[in-house]
Design an enzyme around this catalytic site. Structure first.
Site, PDB file in Angstrom:
ATOM      1  N   LYS A 163       0.850  -1.183   0.000  1.00 16.94           N
ATOM      2  CA  LYS A 163       0.000   0.000   0.000  1.00 16.94           C
ATOM      3  C   LYS A 163       0.892   1.243   0.000  1.00 16.94           C
ATOM      4  CE  LYS A 163      -3.967  -2.224   0.529  1.00 16.94           C
ATOM      5  NZ  LYS A 163      -5.129  -2.116  -0.372  1.00 16.94           N
ATOM      6  N   LYS A 262     -12.826  -8.627  -8.220  1.00 14.32           N
ATOM      7  CA  LYS A 262     -13.286  -9.085  -6.914  1.00 14.32           C
ATOM      8  C   LYS A 262     -14.769  -9.380  -7.046  1.00 14.32           C
ATOM      9  CE  LYS A 262      -9.972  -6.258  -4.331  1.00 14.32           C
ATOM     10  NZ  LYS A 262      -9.788  -5.057  -3.487  1.00 14.32           N
TER      11      LYS A 262
END
Length: 367
Positions: A163, A262
């Site tokens: 991240k 997803k």
């Protein structure tokens, strides 16, 4: 197939270690576990992967609970279903709320695979027996992140996602590259940038990344197209892709070169397959993202990632990556950086009911 009963379990599980993004750090994971019973007494399992706060999408656990109770479950209970790909049509009059829809549809897919006596992977069209997987490293100090990456590399993970946020992106990624010059590395920005940061993002080309995931806002298809033209590094879209239509627009505009799929974000496994097929036809590689989910959704991700265009290792880490104890048996484990695709009937994993009862905060039964 008729669904005779639905049981909703609102759960909370403590993470092994906090998970940090550009939006904040999370220590516990709330979820909604969906349990469906057909007329023959079979049980199908699904999971709603919305978070407690609306930082990833507009959905939360609380809003998903409301949608399931008042709209989605009643629609399924009132219908005869021949195939799971009919479920999205039942929800056609209900806008968005994709994660709530996906949790319910996933349980229908599990039931369908059981009724047709095949594995979920085969029911979805998968043909691969094992998949390479990657791992996500949350924001932390560089020494701590390097220590985690060293352990994950020893565990055999094939791809590493870190991240990032604008304050220290280059320093972080270049620091990682000094220690790990050759590992498959990608960065996930979770929409932390704007086009005003284009020079900062261009500098990341030096870090030899597989991709930069979702650098700009989720509705910025045009801006992502502008950015992709300026970058050597492929842009991957995540939060922007809620449907096949979003994928079509992004690919036609040149907004990205890679798509993250997803099932929860796009409304279920049926839509995930449609996006996979479209990307495959347009030579755009895809990979399966993760949502810090329990083994129920993780098992579905394993099945989904067995489709042929999932050519990039996904966020399907071992159960132990997030949980001291997962909700399924056997737990998801790695062997040489790969996860075996279950070939048993249905999901291929058993839900640990005693543990489910222990982590459940609220239960509702609908008939």
């Amino acid at each position: 197939m008729r669904i005779q009963k639905a049981v909703l379990h609102r759960t909370s599980m403590k993470l092994v270690s906090p998970f940090a993004t550009s939006y904040g750090a999370y220590h516990d994971r709330e979820s909604i576990i969906v349990e469906l019973y057909d007329e023959d007494g079979r049980t199908g399992w699904g999971e709603v992967v919305a978070f407690s706060q609306p930082w990833y999408t507009e959905e939360t656990v609380q809003t998903a609970w409301h949608m399931l109770m008042d709209f989605l479950v009643p629609a399924v209970l009132a219908s005869e279903i021949s195939h799971p790909n009919e479920v999205p049509k039942l929800f056609a009059g209900i806008k968005r709320n994709n994660m709530a829809k996906a949790g319910l549809e996933g349980a229908v897919w599990d039931l369908y695979a059981q009724r047709t006596e095949q594995s979920l992977a085969r029911a979805l069209g998968g043909r691969i027996n094992e998949i390479e997987v990657g791992v996500v490293i949350g924001l932390d100090t560089l020494p701590n992140m390097l220590q985690k990456m060293e352990q994950y590399a020893a565990d055999g993970y094939k791809r590493f996602k870190v991240k990032i946020k604008p304050e220290n992106d280059y320093e972080l990624l270049s620091g990682i590259r000094k220690v790990f010059p050759d590992i498959p590395l990608m960065a996930d920005a979770n929409s932390a940038y704007t086009l005003d940061d284009i020079e900062k993002l261009k500098r990341l080309d030096e870090c030899n990344l597989m991709m930069i995931e979702q650098p700009l806002a989720d509705n910025d298809f045009m801006d992502h197209a502008v950015l992709q033209k300026e970058l050597h590094t492929p842009v991957c879209l995540d939060e922007s892709i809620h449907s096949l239509e979003d994928a079509r627009v992004a690919i036609q505009l040149g907004s990205c070169r890679i798509v993250n799929i997803k099932a929860g974000r796009v409304g279920g496994l049926t839509e995930a397959i449609r996006i996979h097929d479209y990307c495959q036809a347009h030579h755009v590689p895809v990979w399966c993202g993760g949502m810090i989910e329990t083994g129920i959704s993780r098992g579905q991700n394993v099945a989904l990632a067995s489709l042929p265009n999932f050519t990039i290792p996904g966020d399907i880490s071992a159960s132990s990556r997030h949980w001291e104890r997962d909700l399924i048996t056997p737990e998801v484990t790695l062997q040489n950086g790969k996860v075996k695709v279950q070939n048993g009937i249905g999901l291929g994993y058993k839900v640990d009911r005693s543990y489910l009862k222990r982590i459940t905060l609220q239960t509702s039964i609908l008939t």
